[in-house]
Design an enzyme around this catalytic site. Sequence first.
Site, PDB file in Angstrom:
ATOM      1  N   HIS A  83       0.818  -1.214   0.000  1.00 41.87           N
ATOM      2  CA  HIS A  83       0.000   0.000   0.000  1.00 41.87           C
ATOM      3  C   HIS A  83       0.855   1.269   0.000  1.00 41.87           C
ATOM      4  O   HIS A  83       0.356   2.345  -0.329  1.00 41.87           O
ATOM      5  CB  HIS A  83      -1.066  -0.010   1.109  1.00 41.87           C
ATOM      6  CG  HIS A  83      -0.605   0.307   2.497  1.00 41.87           C
ATOM      7  ND1 HIS A  83      -0.280  -0.653   3.426  1.00 41.87           N
ATOM      8  CD2 HIS A  83      -0.420   1.484   3.123  1.00 41.87           C
ATOM      9  CE1 HIS A  83       0.064  -0.077   4.558  1.00 41.87           C
ATOM     10  NE2 HIS A  83      -0.003   1.225   4.409  1.00 41.87           N
ATOM     11  N   ASP A 219       1.301  -7.720   2.407  1.00 40.37           N
ATOM     12  CA  ASP A 219       1.368  -6.288   2.082  1.00 40.37           C
ATOM     13  C   ASP A 219       2.819  -5.828   1.863  1.00 40.37           C
ATOM     14  O   ASP A 219       3.375  -5.102   2.677  1.00 40.37           O
ATOM     15  CB  ASP A 219       0.702  -5.500   3.225  1.00 40.37           C
ATOM     16  CG  ASP A 219       0.368  -4.071   2.828  1.00 40.37           C
ATOM     17  OD1 ASP A 219       0.878  -3.595   1.792  1.00 40.37           O
ATOM     18  OD2 ASP A 219      -0.397  -3.422   3.567  1.00 40.37           O
ATOM     19  N   SER A 644       4.055   2.235   8.392  1.00 39.46           N
ATOM     20  CA  SER A 644       3.831   1.256   7.338  1.00 39.46           C
ATOM     21  C   SER A 644       5.123   1.002   6.596  1.00 39.46           C
ATOM     22  O   SER A 644       5.801   1.940   6.192  1.00 39.46           O
ATOM     23  CB  SER A 644       2.783   1.764   6.356  1.00 39.46           C
ATOM     24  OG  SER A 644       1.523   1.426   6.822  1.00 39.46           O
TER      25      SER A 644
HETATM   26  N1  ARG Z   1      -4.832   0.445   7.850  1.00 41.04           N
HETATM   27  C1  ARG Z   1      -3.557   0.452   7.199  1.00 41.04           C
HETATM   28  C2  ARG Z   1      -2.911   1.814   7.397  1.00 41.04           C
HETATM   29  O1  ARG Z   1      -3.247   2.879   7.475  1.00 41.04           O
HETATM   30  C3  ARG Z   1      -3.586   0.028   5.765  1.00 41.04           C
HETATM   31  C4  ARG Z   1      -4.254   0.947   4.786  1.00 41.04           C
HETATM   32  C5  ARG Z   1      -4.284   0.470   3.369  1.00 41.04           C
HETATM   33  N2  ARG Z   1      -5.225  -0.615   3.168  1.00 41.04           N
HETATM   34  C6  ARG Z   1      -6.567  -0.467   2.907  1.00 41.04           C
HETATM   35  N3  ARG Z   1      -7.311  -1.543   2.815  1.00 41.04           N
HETATM   36  N4  ARG Z   1      -7.127   0.706   2.753  1.00 41.04           N
HETATM   37  O2  ARG Z   1      -3.149   2.814   7.407  1.00 41.04           O
HETATM   38  N1  GLU Z   2      -1.275   1.327   7.603  1.00 40.91           N
HETATM   39  C1  GLU Z   2      -0.676   2.387   8.358  1.00 40.91           C
HETATM   40  C2  GLU Z   2       0.242   3.257   7.511  1.00 40.91           C
HETATM   41  O1  GLU Z   2       0.021   3.410   6.352  1.00 40.91           O
HETATM   42  C3  GLU Z   2       0.032   1.825   9.545  1.00 40.91           C
HETATM   43  C4  GLU Z   2      -1.002   1.355  10.444  1.00 40.91           C
HETATM   44  C5  GLU Z   2      -1.109   2.218  11.663  1.00 40.91           C
HETATM   45  O2  GLU Z   2      -1.679   3.312  11.608  1.00 40.91           O
HETATM   46  O3  GLU Z   2      -0.577   1.730  12.656  1.00 40.91           O
HETATM   47  O4  GLU Z   2       1.125   3.915   7.957  1.00 40.91           O
END
Ligand code: ARG
Ligand code: GLU
Length: 713
Positions: A83, A219, A644
């Site tokens: 991502h 990922d 991330s």
């Molecule tokens: N929750 C994770 C992070 O902020 C992954 C985000 C990307 N994945 C998604 N299905 N939107 O941010």
């Molecule tokens: N998916 C998040 C990112 O893009 C990391 C997840 C979190 O917020 O811990 O940085």
Amino acid sequence: MKFLKLFLLLFIVQTQAQQGGMWVPSLLKGMNESEMKNLGMKISAEDIYSVNKSSLKDAVPQFNGGCTSEVISPKGLILTNHHCGFDAIQNQSSVEKDYLTNGFWAYNMKEELPNKDLEVTFIVSINDVTKEILEGVNALTLETEKQKKIQENISKLNLSFKKEAWQENRIRSFFEGNQYILFVIESFKDVRLVGAPPSSIGKFGSDTDNWVWPRHTGDFSLFRIYADKNNRPAEYSEDNVPYTPKHFLPISLDGIKENDFTMVLGFPGRTQEYLPSFAVAQIQNELNPAKIEIRDAALKVQDGFMRKDNAIKIQYASKYAGVANYWKKWIGETMGLKKSNAVAKKQKEEVIFKENVAKAGKQNEYGTLLSDFEKNYVDIKDYALARDYFTEVFLRNTELLSTAYKIYQLEQVFNAKGEQAFNDRKNNLLSSLKDFYKDFNPTVDEKVFEKLVDLYVKKSPKQFLANDLININATSLSSDIYKNSKLVTYDQLTNLLTGDAKSVIANLNNDKGYLFVKQAADQYLKQVLPKFDEINLKNASLQRTYMKAQLELNKKARIFPDANSTLRVTYGKVKGYEPKDATLYMTTTYLDGVMEKYVPGDYEFDVPKKLVDLYNAKDYGSYGENGKMPVCFIGTNHTTGGNSGSPAIDAKGNLIGLNFDRVWEGTMSDINYDPAICRNIMVDARYVLFIIDKFAGAKNLIDEMKLVHPKKK
Ligand code: ARG
Ligand code: GLU
């Protein structure tokens, strides 16, 4: 027996208390280092950050500003999340070469793909410059004067602090302005795409599984840093060569088990761990619920259309994911704050704080802090709510409105700076709007408008609504606007914007959609934002004093600076958790779980045939474990957005995984970290290797890595 229990309890409380926090890598000696060793770390603080020799920090560059990556070969190969690489992968894709759907692998360096506007940034050194930045500041009384002086000192030191010609200085405030640190950094701008799995692996589970454990997402994506002949940063050139890193991470093939030590190095973006109870209550009870309700409505509309119409699904998938990500996070955060009694916990801490202030005889300095906070949070409440409503409804979630707002800013540019500035901005706007309209569907947006504007007029604080808006009917307004406004199509909008500034503005002011936004925006910029900013500045200044007081009165406490997108170390253990009564989550997921979730043809849970075949043949090479293929695992590392792509590192400094998310029950860790329930989610490094080797057949990449067996003697 009783004693034993008490002892065990104490032991658990203690080992839990030793976790959490995002620490500055140059300041680990002492407390952090001994905690880390207690948790099982075998290397030293000097191995993590050193000015004299290469250390772990030399293998962990920030990835394009918002993510983290790590170097995993002597030839500058880096690993980050799928991502995080998503935009680059998407930009390289076309209908014929759909790398998002099918994946991409370079089987030799010539096949690696250069990317525009992609850079990685290494930290060369970390220097405390608090004295230099605060020089002459305390003598000043007005907050605005102080801020001005600080900015002057920063500019001065930025120019004078010694660095090499290709490096940069970057100064950041820590502890709400009680400490300043200068980072010497090095940014590499030739970063090429090397590999990405298909989205059905790299994004497996998509929004349904986002923020959720048990998780089965691979990922990751791979890039390579290129440098000039002297191994220094350079713009893209065919003559550039693979970067030789000062350090790269060996990858462990031995895997993990519960209670193993882990640490995560990375660039966490923003946390608010030291808010007073009043602020936490406001987030939990007012601001989050309002934002969630708005996004809930927008997402329901989009989802309804996406499920019925494949073309709309393609147009909205990425936008939907963007909106859904924080919507889901806020829901988890709000539940977690309530469940962990965060407000009550803060209130207790505040009682103790007051006692400590009294004991230290510091009432003059700190005696009114909490009551000042309390008053400010009462004062700011409606402004903060009105700001969130405006931002979420107008700027974030209704596409016609956010487009109209950009055009409204154009009119303001004309008023402030005249025709030339107007034209420059107009031309920029027109080119970005062209892309936007490709994925804009007025039928979807009209429904979103109707729902969100209805919430806006019914629920945002009435005293700030423009008079004409108080009694509007959102349904008839939306059908009127989407029938008559020229903002609905790119062609009509371009017509509307053709001509000299005066006539464009006259035309705009005849457009119903434009006028609606102008009315709301004028009101917002006059009645809401200035007052919000004013109270917010007071809170920032109180927060700085509050931080100073806590550091002074509580010398022994484990106080770490809130995240600010600078390099940090967090550590803990591989650990399961109890999300709810009678439910225990284990530490590791396996490929078996991917197959359990598999729904052929589904846009979130489909699986490539090759992966099914490998699974059926149990063809895991040296990456499996007792006949199973590990996929993801969780730990108590305290992470946030920006982490991330961060490396998860074992006790000896080897890569064991790749951070990409947190568990839903623990997303309140940005405000209240609780080691009992907050977990970060990592892809197991062995799954990454398995996909590269067995799934993609990219042995060339495996060959340049250093695979190790740290657990075997
Ligand atoms: N929750 C994770 C992070 O902020 C992954 C985000 C990307 N994945 C998604 N299905 N939107 O941010
Ligand atoms: N998916 C998040 C990112 O893009 C990391 C997840 C979190 O917020 O811990 O940085």
